[in-house]
Enzyme design. Structure first.
Site, PDB file in Angstrom:
ATOM      1  N   ASP A 434      -1.363   1.846   2.866  1.00 52.22           N
ATOM      2  CA  ASP A 434      -2.490   1.200   3.529  1.00 52.22           C
ATOM      3  C   ASP A 434      -2.351   1.455   5.033  1.00 52.22           C
ATOM      4  O   ASP A 434      -1.288   1.877   5.500  1.00 52.22           O
ATOM      5  CB  ASP A 434      -2.453  -0.292   3.212  1.00 52.22           C
ATOM      6  CG  ASP A 434      -3.528  -1.062   3.958  1.00 52.22           C
ATOM      7  OD1 ASP A 434      -4.664  -0.569   4.011  1.00 52.22           O
ATOM      8  OD2 ASP A 434      -3.227  -2.144   4.480  1.00 52.22           O
ATOM      9  N   PHE A 611     -23.090   0.527  16.689  1.00 57.48           N
ATOM     10  CA  PHE A 611     -22.294   1.667  16.216  1.00 57.48           C
ATOM     11  C   PHE A 611     -22.262   1.680  14.694  1.00 57.48           C
ATOM     12  O   PHE A 611     -22.172   0.639  14.050  1.00 57.48           O
ATOM     13  CB  PHE A 611     -20.868   1.549  16.753  1.00 57.48           C
ATOM     14  CG  PHE A 611     -19.962   2.679  16.340  1.00 57.48           C
ATOM     15  CD1 PHE A 611     -19.790   3.778  17.156  1.00 57.48           C
ATOM     16  CD2 PHE A 611     -19.296   2.645  15.129  1.00 57.48           C
ATOM     17  CE1 PHE A 611     -18.959   4.821  16.788  1.00 57.48           C
ATOM     18  CE2 PHE A 611     -18.459   3.676  14.744  1.00 57.48           C
ATOM     19  CZ  PHE A 611     -18.287   4.762  15.575  1.00 57.48           C
ATOM     20  N   ASP A 751     -11.008   1.386   6.191  1.00 60.76           N
ATOM     21  CA  ASP A 751     -11.610   1.605   7.514  1.00 60.76           C
ATOM     22  C   ASP A 751     -12.584   2.775   7.507  1.00 60.76           C
ATOM     23  O   ASP A 751     -12.592   3.616   6.610  1.00 60.76           O
ATOM     24  CB  ASP A 751     -10.518   1.874   8.546  1.00 60.76           C
ATOM     25  CG  ASP A 751     -10.042   0.592   9.201  1.00 60.76           C
ATOM     26  OD1 ASP A 751     -10.591  -0.467   8.877  1.00 60.76           O
ATOM     27  OD2 ASP A 751      -9.126   0.653  10.018  1.00 60.76           O
ATOM     28  N   ASP A 881      -4.552  -4.340  -1.434  1.00 62.37           N
ATOM     29  CA  ASP A 881      -3.546  -3.325  -1.788  1.00 62.37           C
ATOM     30  C   ASP A 881      -2.836  -3.631  -3.102  1.00 62.37           C
ATOM     31  O   ASP A 881      -2.007  -2.844  -3.552  1.00 62.37           O
ATOM     32  CB  ASP A 881      -2.496  -3.216  -0.671  1.00 62.37           C
ATOM     33  CG  ASP A 881      -3.115  -2.913   0.675  1.00 62.37           C
ATOM     34  OD1 ASP A 881      -3.972  -2.015   0.727  1.00 62.37           O
ATOM     35  OD2 ASP A 881      -2.759  -3.574   1.661  1.00 62.37           O
TER      36      ASP A 881
END
Length: 1216
Positions: A434, A611, A751, A881
């Site tokens: 991760d 963004f 991400d 995870d």
């Protein structure tokens, strides 16, 4: 009417509506025109059958709406399943099945041993292993109960809220969650402490992202903002069924005879955390294992190490040998019974039982087969498993108590949560990690910047420091550049002519700001050539963002809650430059400017273009105090440079050069620009923007993006920023060492791709010059199956082209990195494409998968594990995870600050990623080699001992008679040889821990399986066969035809058996001393103590009454002890058994030494101290060729600098 009036009154009030900041996600749901009396118009169909009656949890306790409770369990067993599952786990070991059958047969009269002697050891072994499993699972259960018993405010009726444990929450419950609390279930957001119903959520446990997400309630539920308002609240939610998709949600809310559509913006997922919001109210939709985070989890698997699995095959071989010699024995017995028994009058053949009946030799042979199977059972030692369990527990204790893996900051040591997989730590091939919380500590430091074509910032990044130290080391004195701490700041003139400035990493004391350059600090920037450009640069930093300032209650200083760590670093930098953002209102931001004239300046926010990964930029349109409208824009340099005006490219060339330098230094970069707007131009654009913003439907985002693109043109470049992504301490060094050890590292993160790539650069999984292969989906106008087929074909073409490019690459230094997003990954993980993807990934130096869900993390892990058939290790710190941690061969949890879910599901836990280096390179290497050598030795000693029984039986007419006393056979594995082999498994060190870290290539002995491959196993078994032959036949030849005492006495079976047993004890204990490389007083005590114990026992046993000692009465004190022949035979046999292995070891060390042999010799002769050059040379050899990590990055940097030097020298060469 009263409720409607209250809503209108509330909406008229002046209030802060933060959601207006968010351009692409701020639209409110409108009521859907649905006849509530007609249920057929509601959302329904396959996959949309869930109905939730809000504030009526009792309706969901019975059918047809019986939903699971909020109780969760991550344990492997429960009270009902423990016994059957644990027993099944034990009898997955084939040896235990054999001993179970032998224990059953021991109850019959044909058994050569008593039933107790067979059943008791088996029960002890199985019971001990099951107790260990129960203890480890109890720890998981304890962690589950801590989570299940957390408290949350729940509506109990009549507008009263009270605390209730998480596990008692039901679907339909209304909850009140307060700041910094985790959500106990999946909720529909109803209202919040902000009057427009928005809240900030941290989803690190779900997708690994630390930037805050904004969630918002429907406007119709905003009045539900206090406890009393829920007294009569009712509503019905119809939504999708439980599923693992974290990023989608479809449903309707029926409230006050209107139906409103729901989307993910109103959903709060379990294990995410409420931040920057005092409280929220929400209604429970999914509980327990129906929640999305639990849907992404997998059942706790039963893991077995590869060595243990391979050991089963060795057991099969030994069992085959056992059956073979038992068959030979039974056949010989049948022949002797048929032809010899009639002549052996002293055995009374006329009165023989069925076991010895000459008339039925076949039946006698069958009975004897069972006897032989039990008699020769010492070929398959039951004590092997007990010894391995003991050794693994000791190894786990050493891991737990390793002070080098104790984190002082958190007070947490490393923990081996299961000891079954210790040796797997030494065989890892691929690490799947991760990112957030595992590699990074979520901190950005502003380090450099380029403004108006001038580069500012004299500090050095970690990459620059490492490169300079390495070059200094190569050109001056050899040293490990990770450990050169004595160099503070100096300029080194290298032999190559390059001047490198080396600076020790210094902490500025300001979090997020490591900038060092007096030209910009304390107002000195006013003396620079372009103060106007610098002023605009600082204002862009201070204004162009979506952050919210907060006052730290402890220090009274301002802190910033930003959507990304970059924004936080920019705001800290702006503050240090004299432009402090300190206040935000509904429509303005306020900046306290210290220069050129101290004043508070207001900038009205007209629009914010946020963004996203597709736009790769964000802009704000503001109006300053003079009325000038300005667009401020920051984004990726490739995007900004394409949008510059003709007059805005003044600094483009210089800025581009600086950006390349920053990228080579491993820094994250953004370009900053602006545009002055006329009021008429802005007004025309804003009308179109408002129209696009008000649109409803799937085209809304595309239309907003088109309109934003219109205004974000004709920009003026002002400069660029360079921030250093702060990894956790020691992460680059750890990755570098693991890469040198030959391990492959994949990063799986939720991400965005840009963030993942930047982290890749920061930890040196990516570097400048590495060729990036990006695989993503393409948009298509086709629908459904045709679109899916087109997308898959396109992805397959991308994979094929990338594989071909790698094959055609001729540059030996070329390195490839594969980067793929979650959407493309969902296609590549399908059966018809996954092997193409895996083949490409294996050919790449590093792999980064971004925007992946927890389920995809687990699927990628499974693909790597099954596709490569190598050992995989997954490491992470959050609930997202858990899937991959459980799927991998080894799961490592980071016991960080974000809960304990990953630790609870893991096999090992550590406090920081950097401890993984020691866990694998030191403990993994030791544990693998210890267990491998221990098992091989176990097979050797039991073959050497067990086959002597067969030889003696064959020598004595297959009588079924044991040459050894029963107590000898019991003590052989339990006492006389158990402690030395345990000391081998627990304390053996081929090299010390420091040497393991200095010579990481030693680790490859594990993945290559040098010490437990078939050649090594067969070699040890052959050694055991040879030793058994030597023990039996040398003793037979010595004692058979001559007296062994001065009085003329010949040896009987007791004397012969005791002598043979003495030889076996000496031979196997001497063998283990040759196997050991590292001796402490413990090994000496166990080895020589075992031999001494044998003599003490034989002496004491012989002194007992003949009723107990039988034929061994005074065997040592009167029979063997005074006989020189006994001692001579012991010496000759023990020497003969160990000479071949000694010669093999000597030949190997002289002519074909392994890496650790060379190091052992260097250390023995202290060459590491006397000859530093040789030691450094050997260390440089002892690393795997790698294209990732700091070492590879520094090598690339050095090649780049040397290339520049050569070009410079070439340009200065004067041709005569």
């Amino acid at each position: 009417m009263a409720r409607t009036g209250r809503i209108r009154k509330k909406l008229r009030r002046e209030k802060l509506r933060w959601s207006k900041l968010y351009t692409f996600t701020c639209a409110r749901s409108s009521p859907v025109d649905v006849d509530c009396a007609n249920p057929s118009q509601r959302l329904q169909g396959p996959g949309f059958s869930r109905i939730v009656h809000c504030n009526k949890p009792g309706l969901h306790r019975r059918k047809p709406l019986h939903y699971p409770s909020n109780y969760i369990s991550t344990t492997k067993y429960n009270a009902i399943t423990f016994l059957p599952k644990a027993i099944f786990e034990q009898f997955r070991r084939v040896a235990n099945i054999y001993f179970l059958l032998a224990a059953i047969l021991s109850l019959t009269p044909i058994a050569p041993f008593s039933a107790v002697s067979m059943i008791a050891p088996l029960a002890f072994v199985i019971g001990l292993s099951m107790a260990k499993e129960a203890l480890e699972d109890w720890r998981r259960f304890y962690q589950d109960m801590k989570v299940n018993n957390r408290k949350v405010m729940t509506h109990k009726g009549d507008g009263n809220f009270g605390y209730r444990p998480w596990q008692k929450i039901r679907v339909g419950d209304v909850l009140k969650i307060e700041k910094d609390q985790f959500f106990p279930a999946d909720l529909l957001l109803l209202s919040s402490s902000y009057e427009d119903g928005i809240c900030y959520v941290e989803t690190m446990n779900l997708d690994g992202e630390t930037n805050l997400k904004v969630k918002r309630a429907l406007e119709v539920t905003l009045p539900l903002d206090d406890d009393e308002s829920f007294k009569d609240f009712t509503a019905i939610i119809t939504c999708e069924d439980p599923n693992p998709n974290l990023y989608t949600f479809m449903g309707n809310l029926e409230f006050e005879k209107q139906v409103y559509s729901l989307d993910p913006n109103q959903i709060l997922l379990r294990d995410s955390k409420l931040r920057n919001t005092s409280y929220i109210y929400g209604v429970v939709i999914f509980t327990g294992h129906d929640s999305k985070v639990m849907q992404n989890s997998t059942e706790s698997p039963s893991k077995r190490s590869k060595i243990e699995k391979k050991m089963d095959y060795v057991i099969y071989i030994l069992f085959t040998l056992l059956v073979l010699i038992s068959f030979i024995s039974s056949l010989g017995f049948a022949v002797y019974t048929k032809f010899g028994m009639p002549h052996w009058w002293y055995l009374r053949p006329d009165d023989a039982s069925s076991l010895y009946d000459p008339s039925t030799p076949a039946l006698s042979g069958i009975f004897h087969l069972v006897t032989a199977l039990i008699l020769y059972g010492y070929l398959i030692p039951i004590s092997l498993y007990v010894s391995i369990e003991v050794v693994k527990v000791l190894q786990a204790m050493f891991i737990n108590q390793d002070i080098q893996m104790y984190d002082e900051d958190t007070g947490k040591p490393a923990r081996a949560r299961t000891s079954n997989l210790n040796e797997e730590l030494g065989q890892v091939d691929t690490i799947l990690s991760d990112k957030t919380g595992t590699l990074t500590c979520n901190q950005m430091d502003f380090l450099k910047c380029s403004i108006a074509g001038v580069s500012y910032g004299v500090g050095s990044s970690e990459v620059e420091i490492a490169a300079a130290k390495q070059m200094a080391a190569e050109n001056s004195c050899p040293a490990d550049y990770w450990h050169i701490n004595e160099i503070e700041s100096s300029e080194i003139q290298l032999k190559s002519g390059i001047t490198c400035k080396i600076e020790k990493d210094q902490k500025s004391g300001i979090k997020g700001f490591s900038f060092e350059d007096d030209r910009l600090l304390k107002g000195n920037w006013l003396n620079e050539p372009n103060p106007g450009s610098l002023l605009m640069f600082f204002r862009v930093l201070a204004v162009c963002h979506t952050a919210i300032p907060e006052v730290d209650e402890e220090t009274s200083n301002l802190t910033y809650e930003a959507e990304s760590p970059d924004e936080g670093a920019f705001l800290v930098a702006a503050r240090e430059f004299g432009f402090e953002f300190h206040k935000r209102t509904q429509s303005s931001v306020f900046i306290q400017e210290s220069y050129p004239t101290p004043a508070e300046r207001e900038f009205k926010i007209l629009n914010l273009l946020e963004f996203n990964s597709k736009r790769k930029r964000m802009s704000v349109i503001v109006q300053d105090e003079s009325g000038q409208i300005i667009l401020l824009c920051k984004g990726a340099d490739s995007i900004i440079f394409d949008r510059l005006s003709r007059n805005g490219r003044t600094y483009e060339e210089d800025t581009m050069r600086h950006l390349n330098d920053y990228a080579e230094a491993g820094l994250r970069t953004l370009a900053l620009s602006y545009r002055m707007l006329d009021e008429s131009e802005y007004s025309a654009w804003n009308k179109e923007f408002i129209k696009a913003k008000a649109a409803i439907g799937p085209e809304r985002d595309a239309e907003l993006e088109r309109v934003a693109d219109i205004i974000e043109r004709e920009l003026v470049l002002i400069g660029a920023t360079a921030v250093e992504d702060k990894l956790q301490r020691g992460v680059p060094q750890c990755i570098d060492k693991l890469a040198q050890a030959g391990l492959k590292i994949w990063v799986l993160t939720g991400d965005k791709m840009e963030t993942a790539i930047n982290i890749g650069f920061a930890c040196s999984l990516l570097r400048q010059g590495m060729k990036q292969i990006s695989i993503s989906t393409v948009s298509t106008d086709l629908l459904n199956q045709d679109a899916k087929k087109a997308i898959k074909e396109n992805i397959l073409v991308q994979i094929t082209n990338a594989s071909q490019m790698i094959k055609l690459e001729k540059d030996p230094h070329a390195a490839f990195a594969l980067i793929i997003d979650g959407k493309a990954l969902s296609y590549t993980l399908e059966d018809d494409m996954k092997h193409h993807f895996l083949n490409l990934a294996v050919d790449c130096a590093s792999v980064i998968c971004c925007r992946v869900s927890p389920k995809q993390k687990a699927l990628v892990t499974r693909l790597v594990k099954e596709g490569t058939e190598r050992t995989t290790l997954a490491i992470g710190d959050g609930a997202n995870d858990v899937g991959m941690i459980q799927e991998a061969d080894i799961g490592v949890g980071i016991s960080g600050v974000e809960g304990m879910q990953a630790v609870m599901a893991s096999d090992f836990s550590i406090a920081q990623f950097r401890y993984l280096e020691r866990l694998l390179v030191v403990h993994g290497h030791w544990c693998y080699k210890r267990i491998a050598q221990m098992i091989c030795y176990f097979f050797y000693k039991n073959i050497a001992f067990g086959l002597t029984l067969f030889y003696f039986e064959a020598y004595t007419g297959f009588s079924g008679q044991s040459v050894y006393e029963d107590w000898y056979m019991i003590l052989f594995n339990v006492i006389l040889t158990s402690l030395p082999v345990i000391s081998l498994g627990a304390f053996e060190q081929d090299v010390s821990s420091d040497v393991c870290l200095q010579f990481p290539a030693l680790y490859q002995q594990g993945p290559r399986n040098l010490f437990f491959d078939w050649s090594r196993i067969i070699g040890w078994m052959t050694n055991g066969l040879y030793s058994s032959l030597a023990v039996f036949f040398v003793n037979i030849s010595i004692f058979y035809s001559q007296a062994f005492r001065s009085g003329g006495q010949t040896a009987d079976m007791a004397a012969m058996g005791t002598t043979m047993f003495t030889c076996v004890v000496w031979a196997v204990n001497l063998q283990i001393t040759l196997t050991m490389s590292h001796f402490t007083w413990i090994q000496h005590l166990f080895v020589w103590g075992s031999i001494t114990t044998w003599y003490f026992f034989s002496f004491a046993y012989g002194l007992m009454s003949p009723v107990i000692s039988g034929n061994a009465f005074h065997i040592l004190s009167e029979s063997l002890g005074p006989a020189p022949m006994y001692w001579l035979a012991t010496f000759l046999v023990a020497t003969a058994c160990n000479v071949p292995y000694f010669l093999h070891l000597s030949y190997q060390k002289l002519f074909h030494p392994l890496d650790h042999h060379v190091i052992q010799e260097i250390k023995y002769f202290k060459k590491d101290v006397k000859d530093q050059y040789m030691w450094t040379r050997e260390r440089s050899k002892a690393r795997q060729d790698t294209k990732i990590g700091f070492t590879a990055r520094v090598d690339a940097k050095i090649r780049h600098l040397k290339g520049k030097l050569q070009r410079k020298v070439s340009s200065l060469t004067v041709i005569p």
